[in-house]
Design an enzyme around this catalytic site. Structure first.
Site, mmCIF file in Angstrom:
data_model
loop_
_atom_site.group_PDB
_atom_site.id
_atom_site.type_symbol
_atom_site.label_atom_id
_atom_site.label_comp_id
_atom_site.label_asym_id
_atom_site.label_seq_id
_atom_site.Cartn_x
_atom_site.Cartn_y
_atom_site.Cartn_z
ATOM 1 N N ARG A 170 34.958 59.029 48.058
ATOM 2 C CA ARG A 170 35.851 58.329 47.128
ATOM 3 C C ARG A 170 35.656 56.817 47.259
ATOM 4 O O ARG A 170 36.026 56.221 48.264
ATOM 5 C CB ARG A 170 37.323 58.684 47.398
ATOM 6 C CG ARG A 170 38.272 57.921 46.489
ATOM 7 C CD ARG A 170 39.646 58.566 46.354
ATOM 8 N NE ARG A 170 40.462 58.456 47.541
ATOM 9 C CZ ARG A 170 41.779 58.734 47.560
ATOM 10 N NH1 ARG A 170 42.386 59.153 46.456
ATOM 11 N NH2 ARG A 170 42.460 58.631 48.683
ATOM 12 N N ASP A 450 48.945 57.313 53.695
ATOM 13 C CA ASP A 450 47.968 56.343 53.206
ATOM 14 C C ASP A 450 48.678 55.364 52.289
ATOM 15 O O ASP A 450 49.909 55.337 52.222
ATOM 16 C CB ASP A 450 46.757 57.021 52.565
ATOM 17 C CG ASP A 450 47.076 57.736 51.261
ATOM 18 O OD1 ASP A 450 48.193 57.561 50.717
ATOM 19 O OD2 ASP A 450 46.202 58.460 50.757
#
Length: 536
Positions: A170, A450
């Site tokens: 990603r 996150d």
């Protein structure tokens, strides 16, 4: 030599504005930098135009317009078409694990027993220069079969097992820039930087190993942004001598506008896409950011905004229906729980929550799910093995579902509590402090958090202040109340962590940034943008 050959200009390259360690020369080669420069030269202007389009769209939403399906793309939604196809090693994705580009954590994820490992330059990594380039080095070693690690503290050696998970990468989102790489005196797209370096160095090595250059794409808001990625992929394949359709990606549907363009996003990337994913935490953040100025869309405490209800349930089901109609995978969301040492009771309760969540996903028709810790891989796998004995559930078309604008916007019901406000302050500040010190995947209160968690934390308080929300005890959420709770939470953190850890963790700095974000008149698009200025 002809005069034309003598005057041929040197290829454009990037200026690296950062310290260079010896190993970095493996990544930042002249050819690789020239390739990334060409990506930026060709596609950077379109990216900037699309970021302006987001701002223009937000002005309309702030004026009262609501997201809806696009009339001009109705033929795409109603057309009979499918994606190009899915590689063999991506047809069974029942359990995917995610994590940062840290070397030791990568090896543990590869060896976790998951089908797929998504290593993350984005929300699970703080974008300090060393993290970004070390991550590229780690990926180069993986592609060449040399990824290993010796822990200097424990002396333990880490190596890849016999059947590592399939890798997906990603890159950072379209909104982010890489301050340490400049073209013509300006920072370039962080997306193109991460993508370009990785695929330039590793595409052919990956293909030789029987896999390929596979990606997860974050934070997109429209099919036009997806089309930009598709053009980047096609140009890259042509430039690197790859067959068209070699690059494969899954797109995270983690913004509210994108939920109304899922068909269009699949269509824009149809030769390169294999699925969509429910990025649930960022989706909550986007819901508040895009329509949260309206009291009709005030959300309760974060703990009450669950996937089985209201707009989150609707978007999960629509994603399944949309993907399966087009022959694509519909991936579920994250289980962020992490095990607690020497607390079997707490672990049993956490694992039961994971089972219930994954049972819902598999029953709905998702083809797989995400976990944040290796200990959750067997828990999630047990559920999907039981409810999905075949490789995927693409055959479940879910044509029984009718989901429209009303369902996709329906807010969760519930209460706003002092506990919820305190939790948002406490979690948001601790995450930001860790991010400022270079860590993007942060264990907090038995969850692996996150950047999306911090985004929800600060936007919820911002929304509550903006709408003068009422707590369940009758008090109004005001700046005075938030400051009082903030002061109390900061004092508790300083006491529990100790003065030196509090300062080393940059929590005072994180706290000032957090308050600035919640007290601003206009909601900042991303907290990572002002935070990046403090680390770059």
């Amino acid at each position: 030599m002809s005069a034309a050959a003598q005057t041929q200009p040197e290829p454009t390259t990037l200026d690296i504005i950062a310290p260079m360690q010896d190993l970095y020369a493996r990544v930042l080669t002249g050819d690789a930098l020239a390739f990334v420069a060409e990506l930026e030269d060709r596609f950077g202007g379109r990216r900037r135009e699309l970021m302006q389009a987001r701002a223009d769209r937000q002005e309309k939403l702030d004026a009262g317009e609501l997201p809806d399906f696009l009339p001009e793309t109705k033929d795409i939604r109603e057309g009979d078409w499918k994606i190009l196809g899915t590689p063999e090693d991506l047809k069974d994705r029942r359990v995917e694990i995610t994590g940062p580009v840290d070397r030791k954590m990568m090896i543990n994820a590869f060896n976790s027993g998951a089908n797929v490992f998504m290593t993350d330059f984005e929300d699970a990594s703080s974008p300090v220069w060393e993290n970004m380039i070390d991550g590229q080095l780690n990926l180069m070693d993986y592609a060449r079969g040399t990824l290993e690690y010796s822990d200097p503290k424990s002396g333990k050696d880490y190596r890849l097992g016999e059947t590592p998970a399939v890798l997906k990468v990603r890159p950072r989102g379209w909104h982010m820039e890489e301050a340490h790489a400049e073209l013509h005196g300006a920072p370039i797209s962080a997306s193109l930087f991460d993508f370009g370096l990785y695929i330039f160095h590793n595409a052919k090595e990956l293909l030789a190993r029987g896999t390929g250059p596979y990606f997860y794409l974050p934070k997109m808001e429209s099919h036009r942004e997806a089309k930009l990625w598709d053009d980047v992929f096609t140009f890259t394949e042509e430039t690197l001598g790859l067959e068209h359709g070699t690059i494969k990606t899954t797109v995270l549907i983690e913004t509210l506008p994108a939920a109304f363009e899922m068909d269009e996003i699949l269509y824009a990337l149809k030769d390169h896409i294999v699925g969509l994913n429910c990025g649930r935490w960022d989706y909550i953040f986007s819901y508040i950011k895009r329509i949260g100025k309206s009291a009709d869309y005030l959300l309760p405490d974060r703990s009450q905004v669950t996937m089985g209800e209201a707009f989150l349930k609707a978007y999960s089901l629509l994603l399944i229906k949309t993907c399966h109609r087009r022959g694509a995978h519909a991936m579920g969301g994250m289980a962020a729980q992490i095990p607690v040492k020497n607390d079997e009771e707490a672990n049993a309760a956490a694992f039961e929550k994971v089972r219930a969540d994954k049972d819902r996903e598999a029953s709905f028709g998702h083809d797989g799910t995400w976990v944040a810790h290796p200990a959750l891989v067997p828990v999630a796998r047990d559920v999907f093995d039981r409810l999905m004995p075949q490789a995927n559930q693409i055959h479940r078309t879910r044509l029984d579902l009718e989901i429209g604008q009303k369902e996709l916007l329906a807010p969760h019901k519930g209460s706003i509590t002092e506990h919820g406000v305190r939790e948002n302050i406490r979690v948001g500040i601790q995450y930001l402090g860790a991010w400022l010190t270079g860590r993007g995947a942060v264990p907090l209160y038995n969850l692996m958090e996150d950047a999306a968690t911090a985004e929800i934390s600060r936007t919820q308080i911002w929304q509550q202040l903006k709408l003068e929300a009422t707590l369940d005890d009758g008090r109004t959420v005001t700046e005075e109340l938030v400051r009082s709770l903030y002061d109390d939470e900061m004092a508790k953190l300083k006491e529990s962590l100790g003065e030196s850890h509090f300062e080393d963790g940059r929590l005072a700095e994180a706290g000032r940034l957090f308050l600035g974000l919640v007290f601003t008149d206009e909601l900042a698009e991303f907290l990572t943008t002002p935070a990046y200025d403090l680390i770059k």
